[in-house]
Design a protein around this motif. Structure first.
Motif, PDB file in Angstrom:
ATOM      1  N   GLY A  40       1.939 -26.005 -13.403  1.00 20.88           N
ATOM      2  CA  GLY A  40       2.047 -26.456 -14.777  1.00 20.88           C
ATOM      3  C   GLY A  40       3.185 -25.822 -15.532  1.00 20.88           C
ATOM      4  N   ASN A  41       3.673 -24.670 -15.080  1.00 17.31           N
ATOM      5  CA  ASN A  41       4.770 -23.982 -15.754  1.00 17.31           C
ATOM      6  C   ASN A  41       6.099 -24.158 -15.036  1.00 17.31           C
ATOM      7  OD1 ASN A  41       2.837 -23.023 -17.544  1.00 17.31           O
ATOM      8  ND2 ASN A  41       2.529 -21.112 -16.399  1.00 17.31           N
ATOM      9  N   ALA A  42       6.140 -25.007 -14.001  1.00 18.10           N
ATOM     10  CA  ALA A  42       7.353 -25.138 -13.188  1.00 18.10           C
ATOM     11  C   ALA A  42       8.396 -25.957 -13.917  1.00 18.10           C
ATOM     12  CB  ALA A  42       7.027 -25.787 -11.850  1.00 18.10           C
ATOM     13  N   SER A  43       9.653 -25.546 -13.742  1.00 19.97           N
ATOM     14  CA  SER A  43      10.775 -26.311 -14.272  1.00 19.97           C
ATOM     15  C   SER A  43      11.251 -27.308 -13.219  1.00 19.97           C
ATOM     16  CB  SER A  43      11.920 -25.356 -14.638  1.00 19.97           C
ATOM     17  OG  SER A  43      12.381 -24.682 -13.471  1.00 19.97           O
ATOM     18  N   PRO A  44      12.066 -28.294 -13.585  1.00 18.67           N
ATOM     19  CA  PRO A  44      12.582 -29.230 -12.580  1.00 18.67           C
ATOM     20  C   PRO A  44      13.357 -28.541 -11.457  1.00 18.67           C
ATOM     21  CG  PRO A  44      12.910 -30.097 -14.795  1.00 18.67           C
ATOM     22  CD  PRO A  44      12.427 -28.695 -14.959  1.00 18.67           C
ATOM     23  N   GLU A  45      14.149 -27.485 -11.788  1.00 19.93           N
ATOM     24  CA  GLU A  45      14.912 -26.785 -10.750  1.00 19.93           C
ATOM     25  C   GLU A  45      13.968 -26.058  -9.784  1.00 19.93           C
ATOM     26  OE1 GLU A  45      15.371 -26.550 -13.931  1.00 19.93           O
ATOM     27  OE2 GLU A  45      17.336 -27.481 -14.289  1.00 19.93           O
ATOM     28  N   LEU A  46      12.896 -25.447 -10.316  1.00 19.21           N
ATOM     29  CA  LEU A  46      11.936 -24.755  -9.462  1.00 19.21           C
ATOM     30  C   LEU A  46      11.193 -25.739  -8.565  1.00 19.21           C
ATOM     31  CD1 LEU A  46      10.407 -22.245  -8.570  1.00 19.21           C
ATOM     32  CD2 LEU A  46       8.915 -22.500 -10.563  1.00 19.21           C
ATOM     33  N   ALA A  47      10.815 -26.901  -9.087  1.00 19.63           N
ATOM     34  CA  ALA A  47      10.131 -27.908  -8.269  1.00 19.63           C
ATOM     35  C   ALA A  47      11.031 -28.392  -7.137  1.00 19.63           C
ATOM     36  CB  ALA A  47       9.705 -29.086  -9.154  1.00 19.63           C
ATOM     37  N   GLU A  48      12.326 -28.593  -7.419  1.00 27.52           N
ATOM     38  CA  GLU A  48      13.243 -29.037  -6.361  1.00 27.52           C
ATOM     39  C   GLU A  48      13.426 -27.959  -5.309  1.00 27.52           C
ATOM     40  OE1 GLU A  48      17.811 -30.760  -5.887  1.00 27.52           O
ATOM     41  OE2 GLU A  48      17.044 -30.127  -7.841  1.00 27.52           O
ATOM     42  N   ALA A  49      13.537 -26.702  -5.724  1.00 25.03           N
ATOM     43  CA  ALA A  49      13.692 -25.610  -4.764  1.00 25.03           C
ATOM     44  C   ALA A  49      12.454 -25.477  -3.879  1.00 25.03           C
ATOM     45  CB  ALA A  49      13.971 -24.302  -5.503  1.00 25.03           C
ATOM     46  N   ALA A  50      11.254 -25.621  -4.454  1.00 24.64           N
ATOM     47  CA  ALA A  50      10.021 -25.524  -3.666  1.00 24.64           C
ATOM     48  C   ALA A  50       9.939 -26.660  -2.650  1.00 24.64           C
ATOM     49  CB  ALA A  50       8.809 -25.545  -4.587  1.00 24.64           C
ATOM     50  N   GLY A  51      10.315 -27.895  -3.068  1.00 22.16           N
ATOM     51  CA  GLY A  51      10.297 -29.008  -2.118  1.00 22.16           C
ATOM     52  C   GLY A  51      11.272 -28.809  -0.974  1.00 22.16           C
ATOM     53  N   LEU A  52      12.473 -28.283  -1.255  1.00 21.45           N
ATOM     54  CA  LEU A  52      13.446 -28.030  -0.194  1.00 21.45           C
ATOM     55  C   LEU A  52      12.956 -26.940   0.747  1.00 21.45           C
ATOM     56  CD1 LEU A  52      16.191 -28.540   1.059  1.00 21.45           C
ATOM     57  CD2 LEU A  52      17.192 -26.929  -0.586  1.00 21.45           C
ATOM     58  N   GLN A  53      12.301 -25.927   0.212  1.00 23.29           N
ATOM     59  CA  GLN A  53      11.765 -24.867   1.068  1.00 23.29           C
ATOM     60  C   GLN A  53      10.688 -25.415   2.009  1.00 23.29           C
ATOM     61  OE1 GLN A  53      12.585 -22.193   2.147  1.00 23.29           O
ATOM     62  NE2 GLN A  53      11.260 -20.416   1.740  1.00 23.29           N
ATOM     63  N   ALA A  54       9.856 -26.344   1.519  1.00 23.26           N
ATOM     64  CA  ALA A  54       8.834 -26.955   2.383  1.00 23.26           C
ATOM     65  C   ALA A  54       9.486 -27.738   3.527  1.00 23.26           C
ATOM     66  CB  ALA A  54       7.935 -27.859   1.557  1.00 23.26           C
ATOM     67  N   LYS A  55      10.553 -28.488   3.220  1.00 25.23           N
ATOM     68  CA  LYS A  55      11.231 -29.246   4.276  1.00 25.23           C
ATOM     69  C   LYS A  55      11.865 -28.327   5.306  1.00 25.23           C
ATOM     70  CE  LYS A  55      12.325 -33.127   1.188  1.00 25.23           C
ATOM     71  NZ  LYS A  55      13.426 -33.901   0.545  1.00 25.23           N
TER      72      LYS A  55
END
Length: 522
Positions: A40-55
């Motif tokens: 709930g506190n994530a920024s768009p840049e943090l969400a993109e970084a987390a998705g790339l780390q999962a891949k």
């Protein structure tokens, strides 16, 4: 913090493009170690970084470590952009792939279904992303044991992809190879061999020799069937439900009283006026209190309604016997009273019409006449007798001619005496019950194995072909009808030895099996 995550994500993408997955993983891990774990506190840049780390973790073979970051990225993207946004759909597809790799196939199937719905609404059912999502969902359904559903979905996706994008597209070749592998694991060896062979041929025609996909397809075509895969048996059809028991008693037809008993007593009837509502029903059953019923007054169309030209009935009461104001009794009551009240007229029935000559009527037919004697029958008998007499005379003349020439030697060109005819071949004796198939032979063609045998005479049971890797338990390859004498096994490993046996089912208690025959490849 936001700009720092954006720069790190760009650097990580650059490392991934160069093939340095470990470097991208270390860079993102250091940056995400101090991030707020609440989506709930994530920024768009943090969400993109987390998705790339999962891949990156999935590519490194660590799906369990990627699960948390994939779920974080999907939750954050859903809050930031909504479910229909392209970034949310990408995060959902990543999470579904991770869940499939860790064994959560039920939730992965639901996510893939959502991805297909969103992509279809945005790009249409023929887009490459939609067809690829169908292929991924088919893989998950196959892992869940829904083999038939998965094969049908994957074949439909490949056929549509082939029709829209051609034979040489890598995604279509990958779908075709997956379909062949599924069919091989399910025991559909003929279909598997056809599709895997076609996939290899398409790789040879449309891909480079060193293309990684061509190598993957070739390895998949040489692989053996998964021995642990078992297709679930189809669910039996539900038994038909019995018809519901009759609860309402059958009411017999009403009894028609004879004329001597007279009519039933009916309540008095007074027709209401056209402009007054009916306050009482026409009939009250015995023992039931009268209920007030209201029937609205029929509406009379005013002159302004535009129905002046409608052919209304004439105003003469004599021409309208059905009008309530013209008769004291309704038409259904006329005929039940003993006398005719004032104003009641009995309408005589119309005279019967003369029968038409075009209507179907019964026409009595006279009995069929006896068969007449055929006048030509004696002539036929006489002709047959004359022919027999002429034939007898010819035979006697021939015998006499033979007797006259008995002393003369036969000519030099006479044909040699005919040899005795060879005896007709006798039917082979029926085999004794419990006799196994004979002369089992194996022909190894590397890409296929040909089995041949002799079916015992007189047997009527089916043939079961079983086989497996040398030294391992055998499984059923095929059940063939009675009389079968050969079988070809496709889609086997070219470097592995296999052993086969053939069994004949004489009855439920008698199965005769041959000895094993094996390949000698090693």
């Amino acid at each position: 913090m936001s700009s720092g995550f954006a720069d790190l994500t760009v650097q990580a993408h650059h490392l991934v493009s160069e093939g340095d997955l470990d470097g991208a993983h270390r860079l993102l891990a250091d940056a995400l170690s101090d991030a707020d774990p609440r989506p709930g506190n994530a920024s768009p840049e943090l969400a993109e970084a987390a998705g790339l780390q999962a891949k990156v973790l999935v590519a490194l073979g660590e799906p369990h470590s990627a699960r948390g970051w994939a779920a974080f990225a999907y939750a954050a993207a859903t809050r930031l952009y909504g479910r229909s946004d392209e970034r949310t759909v990408t995060a959902a597809a990543t999470l579904a792939a991770v869940l499939h790799r860790v064994g959560s196939d039920a939730r992965a199937a639901r996510l893939y279904s959502d991805v297909i719905i969103e992509l279809t609404a945005r790009d249409g059912p023929e887009s490459q992303q939609v067809l690829a999502a169908h292929a991924d969902l088919a893989t998950v359904e196959y892992a869940r044991g829904q083999c038939e559903v998965a094969r049908d979905r994957l074949q439909d996706a490949w056929e549509l992809h082939r029709e829209v994008y051609g034979d040489g597209h890598p995604s279509g070749i990958k779908m075709l190879a997956k379909l062949g592998a599924m069919e091989r694991d399910c025991g559909r060896y003929a279909d598997s061999h056809e599709h895997l062979t076609l996939a290899e041929e398409l790789c040879r025609l449309h891909l480079d020799f060193d293309d990684p996909l061509a190598a993957q397809v070739a390895a998949l075509a040489r692989a053996a069937a998964d021995p642990d895969h078992v297709c679930p048996a189809p669910a039996p059809a539900p038994a038909p439900e019995p018809p519901p028991a009759r609860t309402t008693p059958v009411v017999p037809a009403a009894r028609v009283p004879p004329q001597a008993e007279g009519p039933h007593d009916l309540p008095p009837y007074s027709p209401p006026a056209l402009d007054e509502p009916v306050e009482t029903p026409l009939y009250h059953p015995p023992g039931r209190a009268a209920e007030t019923a209201h029937v609205p007054t029929p509406r009379t169309a005013p002159e302004a309604d535009g129905f002046d030209d409608y052919p209304w009935p004439p105003d003469d009461p004599a021409e309208q016997p059905w009008r309530p104001g013209a008769d004291p009794l309704p038409p259904t009551v006329v005929g039940l009273a003993d006398d005719q009240p004032d104003g009641v007229r009995r309408v005589p029935p119309p005279p019967p019409e003369p029968p038409s000559r075009y209507l179907p009527v019964h026409v009595p037919r006279p009995p069929a006449a006896e068969r007449r004697a055929r006048p030509w029958l004696p002539l036929v008998v006489l002709g047959v007798t004359v022919a027999l007499l002429l034939g007898t005379i010819a035979v006697i003349a021939g015998v006499s001619r033979v007797d006259d020439g008995r002393g003369t030697p036969p000519p030099a060109t006479s044909a040699p005496p005919a040899t005795s005819a060879a005896p007709a071949p006798s039917t082979p004796a029926a085999a004794k019950p419990g006799t196994p198939p004979g002369k089992l032979t194996l022909t190894d063609r590397r890409d296929s194995i040909v089995l041949s045998w002799t079916y015992p005479a007189g047997a009527e049971g089916p043939v079961v072909v079983a086989g497996g890797r040398a030294g391992q338990p055998q499984g059923t390859f095929a059940t063939l009808p009675a009389g079968s004498a050969d079988y070809i096994a496709y889609g086997l490993d070219r470097t592995t030895d296999y052993c086969f046996t053939v069994a004949l089912v004489w009855s439920t208690d008698s199965v005769a099996r041959t000895g094993p025959v094996c390949t000698k490849r090693r």
